[in-house]
Design a protein around this motif. Sequence first.
Motif, short mmCIF file in Angstrom:
data_model
loop_
_atom_site.label_atom_id
_atom_site.label_comp_id
_atom_site.label_asym_id
_atom_site.label_seq_id
_atom_site.Cartn_x
_atom_site.Cartn_y
_atom_site.Cartn_z
N CYS A 10 32.74 -1.65 -20.76
CA CYS A 10 33.57 -2.44 -19.85
C CYS A 10 34.43 -3.45 -20.62
O CYS A 10 35.60 -3.67 -20.27
CB CYS A 10 32.71 -3.15 -18.80
SG CYS A 10 31.49 -4.28 -19.48
N PHE A 11 33.87 -4.06 -21.67
CA PHE A 11 34.65 -5.04 -22.42
C PHE A 11 35.74 -4.36 -23.25
O PHE A 11 36.85 -4.87 -23.36
CB PHE A 11 33.75 -5.89 -23.33
CG PHE A 11 34.50 -6.98 -24.03
CD1 PHE A 11 35.00 -8.05 -23.31
CD2 PHE A 11 34.72 -6.92 -25.39
CE1 PHE A 11 35.72 -9.06 -23.94
CE2 PHE A 11 35.44 -7.93 -26.04
CZ PHE A 11 35.94 -9.00 -25.31
N LEU A 13 37.29 -1.63 -22.40
CA LEU A 13 38.34 -1.29 -21.44
C LEU A 13 39.13 -2.52 -21.02
O LEU A 13 40.37 -2.47 -20.93
CB LEU A 13 37.73 -0.62 -20.21
CG LEU A 13 37.17 0.78 -20.41
CD1 LEU A 13 36.34 1.21 -19.22
CD2 LEU A 13 38.29 1.77 -20.68
N TYR A 14 38.44 -3.61 -20.76
CA TYR A 14 39.08 -4.86 -20.37
C TYR A 14 40.01 -5.36 -21.48
O TYR A 14 41.17 -5.70 -21.22
CB TYR A 14 37.99 -5.90 -20.07
CG TYR A 14 38.50 -7.30 -19.89
CD1 TYR A 14 39.12 -7.69 -18.71
CD2 TYR A 14 38.33 -8.25 -20.89
CE1 TYR A 14 39.57 -8.99 -18.53
CE2 TYR A 14 38.77 -9.55 -20.72
CZ TYR A 14 39.39 -9.92 -19.54
OH TYR A 14 39.84 -11.20 -19.38
N SER A 15 39.54 -5.36 -22.70
CA SER A 15 40.35 -5.82 -23.83
C SER A 15 41.56 -4.92 -24.06
O SER A 15 42.67 -5.41 -24.31
CB SER A 15 39.50 -5.87 -25.11
OG SER A 15 38.44 -6.77 -24.96
N SER A 17 43.04 -3.07 -21.81
CA SER A 17 43.96 -3.28 -20.69
C SER A 17 44.81 -4.53 -20.90
O SER A 17 46.03 -4.51 -20.70
CB SER A 17 43.17 -3.39 -19.38
OG SER A 17 44.03 -3.64 -18.31
N ARG A 18 44.18 -5.60 -21.32
CA ARG A 18 44.92 -6.85 -21.59
C ARG A 18 45.92 -6.66 -22.73
O ARG A 18 47.05 -7.13 -22.67
CB ARG A 18 43.95 -7.99 -21.91
CG ARG A 18 43.19 -8.47 -20.68
CD ARG A 18 42.26 -9.63 -20.99
NE ARG A 18 42.85 -10.71 -21.75
CZ ARG A 18 43.52 -11.74 -21.24
NH1 ARG A 18 43.68 -11.82 -19.95
NH2 ARG A 18 44.00 -12.68 -22.01
N THR A 21 48.88 -4.53 -21.48
CA THR A 21 49.75 -5.31 -20.60
C THR A 21 50.60 -6.27 -21.43
O THR A 21 51.79 -6.46 -21.14
CB THR A 21 48.91 -6.08 -19.56
OG1 THR A 21 48.14 -5.14 -18.81
CG2 THR A 21 49.78 -6.86 -18.61
N THR A 135 37.54 7.24 -14.37
CA THR A 135 37.92 6.62 -13.09
C THR A 135 37.56 7.53 -11.92
O THR A 135 36.97 7.08 -10.94
CB THR A 135 39.43 6.31 -13.08
OG1 THR A 135 39.73 5.44 -14.17
CG2 THR A 135 39.85 5.66 -11.77
#
Length: 143
Positions: A10-11, A13-15, A17-18, A21, A135
């Motif tokens: 999860c981290f 993917l989060y990192s 994604s940021r 962006t 997903t």
Amino acid sequence: MELELRNQLCFALYSASRAMTAVYRPMLDELGVTYPQYLVMLVLWERDGLTVKELGSELHLDSGTLSPLLKRLEAAGLLTRSRSADDERSVTVSLTATGLALRARAADIPGRLLCETGLTGAEVTELRDTLTRLTDTIQRRNS
């Protein structure tokens, strides 16, 4: 060991994604749109004239999230929203000439983005396909 931050999917993917962006931001600033607005435009460039419901389904967004995005894009002159004569609850979203023209200005974004990732085209395709499967699996299990 398992509860270390660096081991968490999860981290990662989060990192990622940021970071993605952040790479998009200056490119999209040139177009005058935000990243979520760009996603809306991508869908409409592919299939113009969708209902808000269809657009939300494509983007995995509810109407409460999507409506403000559409309102801002309409105010910018990139699209129009019109209620169906048959069903007042149904709103169709259509690109304006300005919205269509923006596509040409955005045409180089995928290539520029690929350069920023440091990945090959094949690696990007594999990663995208893996994330899409992830997903889809999670959504299937939670629906």
